[in-house]
Scaffold this active site. Structure first.
Site, PDB file in Angstrom:
ATOM      1  CE  LYS A 209     -18.181 -22.309  15.822  1.00 13.96           C
ATOM      2  NZ  LYS A 209     -17.710 -21.361  14.992  1.00 13.96           N
ATOM      3  CD  GLU A 260     -10.696 -21.960   9.098  1.00 10.93           C
ATOM      4  OE1 GLU A 260     -10.515 -21.808  10.421  1.00 10.93           O
ATOM      5  OE2 GLU A 260     -11.629 -22.781   8.952  1.00 10.93           O
TER       6      GLU A 260
END
Length: 456
Positions: A209, A260
């Site tokens: 990723k 986050e």
């Protein structure tokens, strides 16, 4: 490495007293530059002004260097805080990687910079608290207490808070500035090519990723309303970490409202999150719920999310006596929905929060896997410098506790320009056009506060 003080210099002196809550805008404008704000769902709202001490560092050892300087700064402090929320803390952040602050708009920002505010206002559950900090020649107890008395008188003359809310200002708020012209750093064709190349690397086994980002430069039609923008973000994103960091000159600021959390440490208890996988919000409650269910069942988003959650657990395990993860769920924000897994750990020994920050940064939610190859891909691909975007921002206290967020949903603002940043995770089945649309969704939290309107 620029340290706040040497071991032979004067200690930190800090004094705090309770005050009547001033309105946020009035308090923000009354503080000297450079200013700092920090707010989180489980933390007090803090506004700081001026610099009693500044810690800066650069290079690969910037986390360790700041940790050492912060420990030295706090080790001989003479502190009367009045309440735990108003205790002295240094606030700041780090660059995403070495060399990330080389280009515009990052020139005023070191690769690591933390400030102990000279004057600090804390809006806590048990009231508002005004603090004066001093280090060095100004750190005499009498001088600090005299300065605190003067600041109390000055803040008493400000507008009082309206309706008991520290983000409710008395009087009308300036409108959003409007955008005269905007420019993307990445064209749609270049984006398709970059995502396609990343997918090819994943197919070849070079990557699992990678998170690719874009920048958007917006020329503003009117002056950037700093305090009003922070108020609007607080109202729209109360469950996010909100931050504002001005460099030394105070002419620009890095700010945002991020969902986050990177890590919080209190004693030996660690809290963090895996946040990855994104969809939009629906026009109706039923459409919103349908999108949430689709996100929970979407193979690409679930795969991306599990890569992040598994890596965060693995990164914590060397420090932990135990690690546990909650149930994967959907976290709804004003413009997007994310897959979210809360993760907690109990440490096996006392640790400084920056040890955990260094171990966790960058998470796969903003970097990729394997980390070194993902970082190399980011540096080769992105035509701009990330600076502090997607990097750790937060605070540290004298005990080595602290809270850090991942600086997404963010921008650098100056008087007439804002540079916004947003990114997406690319995995094996990523579609360039869908990823492009997701980037645009992630611009919305900041873009919505810049585009013009008549009034609130």
């Amino acid at each position: 490495m620029e340290q706040a003080r040497s071991r032979s210099s004067s200690p930190l002196v800090s004094r705090t007293t309770e005050v009547v809550e001033p309105a946020f805008v009035a308090a923000f404008e009354a503080l000297p530059t450079p200013r700092t704000t920090w707010s989180a769902p489980d933390d007090a709202l803090v506004i700081g002004g001026g610099e009693a001490a500044t810690l800066t560092a650069s290079g690969g050892d910037r986390f360790a260097a700041i940790r050492e300087s912060a420990t030295e700064l706090f080790e001989s402090g003479d502190v009367h805080a009045g309440t735990e929320a108003a205790r002295p803390r240094v606030f700041g952040g780090f660059a995403f990687h070495e060399g990330a602050c080389d280009g515009e708009p990052w020139a005023p920002f070191p690769e690591a910079r933390f400030v102990l505010p000279r004057v600090q206002l804390t809006y806590a559950d048990n009231g508002a608290w005004l603090t004066v900090n001093a280090v060095g020649p100004d750190a005499g107890v009498d001088a600090v207490e005299d300065r605190l008395a003067r600041e109390v008188d000055r803040f008493a003359a400000l507008d009082a808070v309206d309706a008991g809310s520290p983000t409710a200002a008395v009087g009308s708020r300036p409108p959003r500035p409007g955008i005269r012209e905007s420019r993307r750093t990445t064209s749609r064709d270049a984006w398709r090519e970059s995502v396609g190349a990343a997918v090819d690397r994943i197919a070849d086994g070079d990557l699992q990723k990678v998170v690719l980002a874009q920048a958007l430069e917006a020329d503003l039609a009117a002056d950037f309303p700093r305090a009003a923008t922070l108020e609007r973000l607080a109202e729209k994103y109360p469950d996010c970490h909100r931050y504002w960091f001005e460099p030394a000159a105070g002419e620009s600021a890095f700010f945002g409202a991020t969902p986050e959390r990177l890590v919080s440490l209190r004693g030996r208890t660690v809290e963090t999150d895996a946040l990855a996988g994104t969809t939009g919000r629906g026009e109706t409650p039923s459409e919103d719920e349908w999108l949430a269910r689709e996100l929970l069942d979407d193979e690409k988003n679930v795969h991306e999310h599990e890569l992040v959650a598994e890596t965060v657990r693995d990164q914590l395990e060397p420090f932990a006596a135990s690690v546990s993860a909650g149930e994967r769920r959907v976290r709804r924000l004003a413009t997007v929905q994310h897959l979210h897994t809360p993760i907690t750990a109990e440490l096996d020994a006392d640790r400084h929060v920056l040890e955990l920050v260094e171990a966790l940064h960058p998470t796969p939610a903003v970097g990729g896997l394997p980390p070194d190859r993902a970082l190399a891909t980011i540096r080769e691909t992105e035509p701009f410098d990330r600076g502090w975007y997607a990097a750790p921002v937060g605070w540290i206290d004298a005990a080595g506790n602290g809270a850090f967020a991942v600086a997404i949903r963010s921008a650098v603002g100056t008087r007439r320009r804002a540079t916004l940043f947003a990114g997406v995770g690319v995995v094996s089945d990523s579609d360039p056009d869908r990823e492009w649309d997701e980037v645009q969704l992630k611009y919305r939290p900041i873009l919505d506060e810049l585009e013009g309107d008549a009034a609130d």
